[in-house]
Scaffold this motif. Structure first.
Motif, mmCIF file in Angstrom:
data_model
loop_
_atom_site.group_PDB
_atom_site.id
_atom_site.type_symbol
_atom_site.label_atom_id
_atom_site.label_comp_id
_atom_site.label_asym_id
_atom_site.label_seq_id
_atom_site.Cartn_x
_atom_site.Cartn_y
_atom_site.Cartn_z
ATOM 1 N N ASP A 1 -4.507 -3.407 5.553
ATOM 2 C CA ASP A 1 -4.809 -3.432 7.130
ATOM 3 C C ASP A 1 -5.736 -3.078 6.886
ATOM 4 O OD1 ASP A 1 -4.724 -1.630 8.925
ATOM 5 O OD2 ASP A 1 -2.895 -0.635 8.364
ATOM 6 N N ASN A 2 -6.290 -4.136 8.279
ATOM 7 C CA ASN A 2 -7.989 -3.404 8.646
ATOM 8 C C ASN A 2 -8.631 -3.020 9.216
ATOM 9 O OD1 ASN A 2 -8.746 -6.316 7.147
ATOM 10 N ND2 ASN A 2 -7.741 -7.581 8.706
ATOM 11 N N THR A 3 -7.378 -1.612 9.455
ATOM 12 C CA THR A 3 -8.194 -0.331 9.771
ATOM 13 C C THR A 3 -8.290 0.680 9.604
ATOM 14 O OG1 THR A 3 -5.818 0.253 11.007
ATOM 15 C CG2 THR A 3 -6.402 -2.039 12.301
ATOM 16 N N LYS A 4 -7.568 0.330 8.028
ATOM 17 C CA LYS A 4 -7.927 1.694 7.514
ATOM 18 C C LYS A 4 -8.815 1.866 6.476
ATOM 19 C CE LYS A 4 -3.414 3.478 8.667
ATOM 20 N NZ LYS A 4 -3.696 4.487 9.267
ATOM 21 N N ILE A 5 -9.105 2.568 6.067
ATOM 22 C CA ILE A 5 -9.940 3.070 5.017
ATOM 23 C C ILE A 5 -8.927 3.420 3.480
ATOM 24 C CG2 ILE A 5 -11.519 5.220 4.032
ATOM 25 C CD1 ILE A 5 -12.273 6.043 6.085
ATOM 26 N N TYR A 6 -9.716 2.537 2.549
ATOM 27 C CA TYR A 6 -8.601 2.682 0.972
ATOM 28 C C TYR A 6 -9.386 3.128 0.159
ATOM 29 C CZ TYR A 6 -5.693 -1.111 2.452
ATOM 30 O OH TYR A 6 -4.957 -1.823 3.429
ATOM 31 N N TRP A 7 -8.604 3.721 -0.882
ATOM 32 C CA TRP A 7 -9.807 4.996 -1.035
ATOM 33 C C TRP A 7 -9.396 4.855 -2.786
ATOM 34 C CZ3 TRP A 7 -11.529 9.536 -0.351
ATOM 35 C CH2 TRP A 7 -10.886 10.257 0.823
ATOM 36 N N SER A 8 -10.910 4.534 -2.990
ATOM 37 C CA SER A 8 -11.573 4.686 -4.295
ATOM 38 C C SER A 8 -10.539 5.375 -5.521
ATOM 39 C CB SER A 8 -12.732 3.589 -4.548
ATOM 40 O OG SER A 8 -13.660 4.505 -4.917
ATOM 41 N N SER A 9 -11.341 5.837 -6.574
ATOM 42 C CA SER A 9 -10.950 6.672 -8.016
ATOM 43 C C SER A 9 -12.447 7.272 -7.875
ATOM 44 C CB SER A 9 -10.348 6.412 -9.278
ATOM 45 O OG SER A 9 -11.607 5.334 -9.653
ATOM 46 N N SER A 10 -13.572 7.231 -7.142
ATOM 47 C CA SER A 10 -14.492 7.091 -7.985
ATOM 48 C C SER A 10 -15.490 8.064 -6.761
ATOM 49 C CB SER A 10 -15.483 5.627 -7.714
ATOM 50 O OG SER A 10 -15.873 4.809 -8.129
ATOM 51 N N ASP B 1 0.770 -1.598 0.284
ATOM 52 C CA ASP B 1 0.213 0.122 -0.049
ATOM 53 C C ASP B 1 0.732 0.893 0.231
ATOM 54 O OD1 ASP B 1 -2.028 -1.410 0.280
ATOM 55 O OD2 ASP B 1 -2.145 -0.973 2.765
ATOM 56 N N PHE B 2 0.040 1.988 -0.333
ATOM 57 C CA PHE B 2 1.013 3.997 -0.097
ATOM 58 C C PHE B 2 -0.142 3.796 1.134
ATOM 59 C CE2 PHE B 2 1.854 3.881 -4.845
ATOM 60 C CZ PHE B 2 2.614 3.958 -4.442
ATOM 61 N N THR B 3 0.565 4.592 2.079
ATOM 62 C CA THR B 3 -0.229 5.026 3.307
ATOM 63 C C THR B 3 -0.544 6.158 3.790
ATOM 64 O OG1 THR B 3 1.883 4.943 4.287
ATOM 65 C CG2 THR B 3 0.275 2.985 4.293
ATOM 66 N N ASP B 4 -1.594 6.523 4.282
ATOM 67 C CA ASP B 4 -2.493 7.723 4.758
ATOM 68 C C ASP B 4 -2.046 9.077 3.598
ATOM 69 O OD1 ASP B 4 -2.324 7.673 7.435
ATOM 70 O OD2 ASP B 4 0.443 6.925 7.328
ATOM 71 N N ARG C 1 -4.356 1.273 -2.409
ATOM 72 C CA ARG C 1 -3.526 -0.119 -3.423
ATOM 73 C C ARG C 1 -4.005 -0.116 -4.993
ATOM 74 N NH1 ARG C 1 -2.347 -5.254 -2.052
ATOM 75 N NH2 ARG C 1 -1.804 -4.285 -0.144
ATOM 76 N N PRO C 2 -2.952 0.403 -5.816
ATOM 77 C CA PRO C 2 -2.568 0.468 -7.152
ATOM 78 C C PRO C 2 -2.895 -0.906 -7.538
ATOM 79 C CG PRO C 2 -0.135 1.815 -6.223
ATOM 80 C CD PRO C 2 -1.359 0.275 -5.046
ATOM 81 N N VAL C 3 -3.571 -0.838 -9.299
ATOM 82 C CA VAL C 3 -4.108 -2.490 -9.848
ATOM 83 C C VAL C 3 -3.999 -1.441 -11.042
ATOM 84 C CG1 VAL C 3 -5.889 -2.886 -8.107
ATOM 85 C CG2 VAL C 3 -6.250 -1.623 -10.005
#
Length: 333
Positions: free
Chosen positions: A290-299, A212-215, A328-330
């Motif tokens: 990381d189950n404690t985090k929010i993950y960004w979408s591009s939406s 991940d890229f974090t924060d 998390r890039p794809v």
């Protein structure tokens, strides 16, 4: 007396034939020779020739061959009439072939001309390519399962290479599975019937970056609408392009994905929310989250918010673009 009558009859018949058209199977011929129905049959080899020996069609029955001999150019006019003889293919006597042009380029042996069609090479898998016996130097194909979306290859007398003279990527393995390391990351999802881009005979899907890229914030400091409202699977890449075009360079979520390079792969992007949900469903196989985090979408959801996915329970909704989350890039394969 009979001889005189025969001469007169023959003369009259000759004059009639010379003055009129001849019909076989019709009494209303409109050409010098018109045959209606039936066949023109040669019992052995035969020829149709002009008044000189330079234009002829040979029926070489004993060799199972039809030969066209022409001293000048040969023109094929598809869909033409007497008043509209537009040629679609020409074989010039200088041994040049033109398709879509009546004047093939002097430097070419084959000149293909079109403004709305392309030249389509033979398309095959890497396994079918490798089954070609003794490929000739310069032989070209399109390998359907080389690289992420296929590769244009040529044979250089030693091996197959790409247009940049690189060894092509191997074909996509048929036993590829989620969680497997592959082309710069980890297989995160394999397309299923109904998914955009699904092909029954080739595996396509998503590759997740290993870490991940974090924060990271979604924006670059300004609350602007960039128009990246698409949420569907297959729209993350276009969303990312819209975001980067609107916000420019920076260390925000979409930009970090867009400028990422790993193992020579430079086509990473920030997944749409539906793509991110595929990663969440396979998170245990992919690993590194990381189950404690929010993950960004591009939406994007508004000028102030974009959709984030809460990794502890899989819920997702609009989150302030200034909040810090993980990325998390794809990329596609």
């Amino acid at each position: 007396m009979k001889q005189i009558l025969l001469v007169v009859y023959t003369t009259l018949l000759t004059l009639i034939l010379n003055a009129q058209n001849v019909g076989i199977g019709t009494n209303a011929a409109t050409e010098k020779l018109e045959i209606k129905g039936g066949k023109l049959k040669f019992t052995d080899n035969g020829e149709i020739i002009s008044a000189d020996p330079y234009h002829r069609i040979l029926f070489r029955r004993t060799e199972n061959m039809l030969e066209l001999r022409e001293w000048g150019d040969i023109i094929f006019s598809s869909g033409a009439t007497d008043s509209n003889a537009t040629n679609t293919m020409i074989i010039e006597k200088q041994r040049k072939v033109g398709i879509g042009t009546s004047t093939p380029n002097n430097a070419s042996i084959l000149d293909l001309t079109s403004t709305n069609k392309g030249f389509l090479l033979p398309r095959m898998t890497a396994a079918q390519r490798d089954a070609i016996a003794t490929p000739a130097p310069g032989l070209m194909i399109w390998c359907k399962d080389c690289g992420d979306f296929g590769q244009l290859l040529s044979y250089n007398n030693k091996r197959w290479v790409t247009t940049t003279n690189q060894t092509p990527d191997s074909g996509t393995p048929t036993d590829l599975s989620v969680g497997q390391s592959f082309r710069g990351g980890v297989v995160a999802y394999i397309l299923q019937p109904g998914d955009p881009g699904y092909e029954p005979d080739l595996k396509h899907g998503l590759i997740a970056y290993p870490t991940d890229f974090t924060d990271t914030a979604w924006f670059n400091g300004s609350f602007n609408v960039v128009g990246a409202f698409s949420t569907a699977f297959g729209t993350g890449k276009s969303n990312t392009s819209l975001i980067v075009a609107a916000l420019g360079n920076g260390n925000y979520a979409a930009s970090l994905c867009d400028k990422l390079e790993k193992s020579r792969y430079i086509d990473w992007y920030l997944p749409s929310i539906d793509e991110l949900r595929k990663l969440y469903n396979n998170k245990d196989l992919i690993g590194g989250f990381d189950n404690t985090k929010i993950y960004w979408s591009s939406s994007e959801s508004s000028n102030f918010q974009a959709i984030g996915l809460f990794w502890n329970d899989g819920s997702y909704f609009g989150v302030g673009k200034n909040n810090l989350g993980n990325v998390r890039p794809v990329r596609n394969f």
